[in-house]
Design an enzyme around this catalytic site. Structure first.
Site, PDB file in Angstrom:
ATOM      1  N   ASP A 156       0.880  -1.157   0.000  1.00 42.25           N
ATOM      2  CA  ASP A 156       0.000   0.000   0.000  1.00 42.25           C
ATOM      3  C   ASP A 156       0.925   1.216   0.000  1.00 42.25           C
ATOM      4  O   ASP A 156       2.111   1.102   0.304  1.00 42.25           O
ATOM      5  CB  ASP A 156      -0.886  -0.037   1.248  1.00 42.25           C
ATOM      6  CG  ASP A 156      -1.793   1.175   1.360  1.00 42.25           C
ATOM      7  OD1 ASP A 156      -2.387   1.577   0.348  1.00 42.25           O
ATOM      8  OD2 ASP A 156      -1.901   1.722   2.473  1.00 42.25           O
ATOM      9  N   ASP A 189      -0.016   5.135   1.067  1.00 39.12           N
ATOM     10  CA  ASP A 189      -0.191   6.065   2.193  1.00 39.12           C
ATOM     11  C   ASP A 189      -0.276   5.306   3.515  1.00 39.12           C
ATOM     12  O   ASP A 189      -1.100   4.416   3.672  1.00 39.12           O
ATOM     13  CB  ASP A 189      -1.455   6.906   1.983  1.00 39.12           C
ATOM     14  CG  ASP A 189      -1.390   7.731   0.699  1.00 39.12           C
ATOM     15  OD1 ASP A 189      -0.274   8.065   0.263  1.00 39.12           O
ATOM     16  OD2 ASP A 189      -2.461   8.032   0.138  1.00 39.12           O
TER      17      ASP A 189
END
Length: 190
Positions: free
Chosen positions: A9, A11
């Protein structure tokens, strides 16, 4: 040796997260050790991909050009340390659009599998939110949780068994640097 792949991922895992969204390269700040971790994993033979929800585009908070500039910065920082991010897949849609690519649905991970020509079975998918972990489970990948970003809140919900054990046995690491240490030490296994 079998091919090693890692999906991250963005953020909260690679860079600082914000409830106000990361809207420009100036706001995009790598978490301590994350760039080094990606470079180390790359040196160790991992193919690295990123799967990221970016609903700020759909909300009109930033443009595709802004997102591309952020990703160019990420790739350049990793490349400066001799590493490589092979692919970045993103979902620009708002949650209300109910698109198949937005995590916790599996579309982004399926896109990565198609474009990189890989089998997602047991591939580590590192995230800080429940949506990352659920998406990984949907495709037979191996979810990993980091305590950066929303990680502590996610862990608390898992520990309360709010999610019917779907996320039982998820490896938990302090940050992406700790994930890299563990994967490199264990040659890609949890």
């Amino acid at each position: 040796m079998p091919e090693r792949v890692l999906i991250l991922d963005r953020d909260g895992v690679i860079n600082e997260d914000s409830d106000a969204y990361i809207k420009s390269p100036d706001e995009w700040t790598p978490l301590p050790g994350s760039i080094e971790a990606i470079a180390r994993l790359s040196h160790a033979g991992f193919r690295i991909a990123v799967a990221t929800n970016q609903s700020g585009i759909g909300r009109g908070l930033f443009s595709l050009s802004d997102l591309n500039a952020m990703h160019r910065r990420l790739r350049n920082l990793v490349a400066a340390q001799g590493g490589r991010i092979e692919m970045i897949a993103f979902c620009p849609h708002r949650p209300a659009e109910n698109c198949p690519c937005r995590k916790p649905k599996a579309g982004l991970l399926e896109e990565i599998a198609r474009r990189m020509n890989i089998d997602l079975t047991a591939v580590p998918v590192v995230g800080d939110s429940l949506s990352d972990l659920i998406a990984a489970r949907l495709v037979g990948a191996a979810p990993w949780l980091v305590m950066t970003g929303k990680g502590r809140r996610t862990l608390a919900s898992i520990e309360k068994n709010v999610h019917d054990g779907v996320l039982r046995d998820v490896p938990v690491c302090q940050d992406l640097f700790a994930v890299a240490n563990r994967l490199i030490r264990n040659q890609g296994r949890p």
